[in-house]
Design a protein around this motif. Structure first.
Motif, PDB file in Angstrom:
ATOM      1  N   SER A 148      44.833  44.964  39.317  1.00  0.00           N
ATOM      2  CA  SER A 148      44.718  44.147  40.528  1.00  0.00           C
ATOM      3  C   SER A 148      43.276  43.699  40.708  1.00  0.00           C
ATOM      4  CB  SER A 148      45.197  44.927  41.749  1.00  0.00           C
ATOM      5  OG  SER A 148      44.441  46.100  41.926  1.00  0.00           O
ATOM      6  N   VAL A 153      46.810  42.179  44.536  1.00  0.00           N
ATOM      7  CA  VAL A 153      46.946  40.869  43.898  1.00  0.00           C
ATOM      8  C   VAL A 153      46.443  40.941  42.459  1.00  0.00           C
ATOM      9  CG1 VAL A 153      46.303  38.439  43.965  1.00  0.00           C
ATOM     10  CG2 VAL A 153      46.602  39.716  46.115  1.00  0.00           C
ATOM     11  N   LYS A 194      45.721  38.488  39.324  1.00  0.00           N
ATOM     12  CA  LYS A 194      45.543  37.060  39.040  1.00  0.00           C
ATOM     13  C   LYS A 194      46.301  36.638  37.786  1.00  0.00           C
ATOM     14  CE  LYS A 194      40.968  36.512  41.170  1.00  0.00           C
ATOM     15  NZ  LYS A 194      39.539  36.191  40.911  1.00  0.00           N
ATOM     16  N   TYR A 222      50.567  34.622  39.708  1.00  0.00           N
ATOM     17  CA  TYR A 222      50.111  35.757  40.499  1.00  0.00           C
ATOM     18  C   TYR A 222      51.225  36.792  40.610  1.00  0.00           C
ATOM     19  CZ  TYR A 222      46.035  33.156  42.251  1.00  0.00           C
ATOM     20  OH  TYR A 222      44.857  32.467  42.358  1.00  0.00           O
ATOM     21  N   LEU A 270      51.959  39.978  43.095  1.00  0.00           N
ATOM     22  CA  LEU A 270      51.567  40.744  44.275  1.00  0.00           C
ATOM     23  C   LEU A 270      52.498  41.951  44.376  1.00  0.00           C
ATOM     24  CD1 LEU A 270      50.401  37.866  44.785  1.00  0.00           C
ATOM     25  CD2 LEU A 270      50.863  38.224  47.204  1.00  0.00           C
ATOM     26  N   ILE A 289      45.746  31.365  47.682  1.00  0.00           N
ATOM     27  CA  ILE A 289      45.754  32.792  47.954  1.00  0.00           C
ATOM     28  C   ILE A 289      44.462  33.275  48.604  1.00  0.00           C
ATOM     29  CG2 ILE A 289      44.783  33.641  45.772  1.00  0.00           C
ATOM     30  CD1 ILE A 289      48.021  35.064  47.052  1.00  0.00           C
TER      31      ILE A 289
END
Length: 239
Positions: free
Chosen positions: A49, A67, A69, A77, A79, A113
């Motif tokens: 993350s 998150v 990337k 993404y 999450l 984001i």
């Protein structure tokens, strides 16, 4: 707090929940070792993350959203939550072993984001849903698991102004190694990971009438997976 239960045409239970009635409760925080095991598990199978949306004010459980990337091999993404599994869910008979879960959602690589972007509800709703769903079973003394659906209100309204989808289903993610789906905490407890997949109202209705398997057959036919596509085809659209 109260909940009523009825049954769909396919024989699956439908729960309707009243407003939460318990008083504010100090949140449960997971031990550092518990959180680290989840983070290490996700890092091993998906990636590390890059940032965390820490919850400032928590009730019942403390939910954070991590998150990851986009990278070339996973160009979107990811999450995921930590916090939902800090407490066991109230699973029914026959669902023993599914008391602990965490959630994830996968967003396109151009999803806004940044913190300032998330002031717009059209950008923030995936995080809001992760937090809401992760807290839901602990608020209502119930559980969430594979193939559970939830509409966005009653009657259901679109998740945002950018899509006609108006609810979600929880499914095991497809674009991961199968070993990612569960995490053995080595103390007799197992954490299950589910993807939040948006649904059209017709798809929710189809699932209630025919059950999950026919809907998942349609998802397979049209290539629906955990990557959110706000404009994807409605697999149950009439005509």
């Amino acid at each position: 707090m109260s909940k009523s239960k009825e049954y769909s045409e396919s024989g699956n239970p439908i729960y309707r929940y009243s407003d939460r009635q318990h008083e504010w409760r100090s949140p449960e925080y997971g031990e550092e070792e518990w959180i680290k095991k989840i983070e290490d598990h996700v890092s091993q199978y998906i990636g590390e993350s890059d940032s965390v949306f820490h919850e400032i004010l928590s009730d019942v459980v403390h939910i954070d959203v991590h998150v990851i990337k986009p990278v070339p091999e996973r160009n979107y993404y990811t999450l995921f939550t930590t916090g939902m599994s800090f407490m066991p869910m109230s699973t029914p008979e026959g669902a023993e072993g599914f008391e602990y879960a965490e959630l994830m959602i996968c967003l396109p690589p151009d999803w806004p984001i940044l913190q300032e972007d998330l002031e717009n509800p059209d950008h923030y709703w995936p995080i809001r849903w992760l937090k809401m769903l992760a807290r839901f079973p602990h608020d209502y003394d119930t559980w969430l698991g594979w193939e559970h659906t939830m509409p966005n209100g009653d009657p259901a309204e679109p998740l945002s102004r950018q899509t006609g989808m108006s609810g979600i289903i929880l499914l095991p993610p497809l674009e991961v190694d199968e070993d990612f789906l569960t995490l053995d905490m080595e103390d007799g407890r197992t954490v299950h990971f589910y993807s939040v997949v948006p649904l059209y109202s017709e798809e929710m209705d189809f699932k209630l009438k025919h059950g999950s398997d026919p809907l998942l057959d349609k998802f397979e036919e049209y290539g629906v997976n955990e990557l959110v596509d706000l404009k994807r085809r409605n697999t149950c659209e009439a005509g």
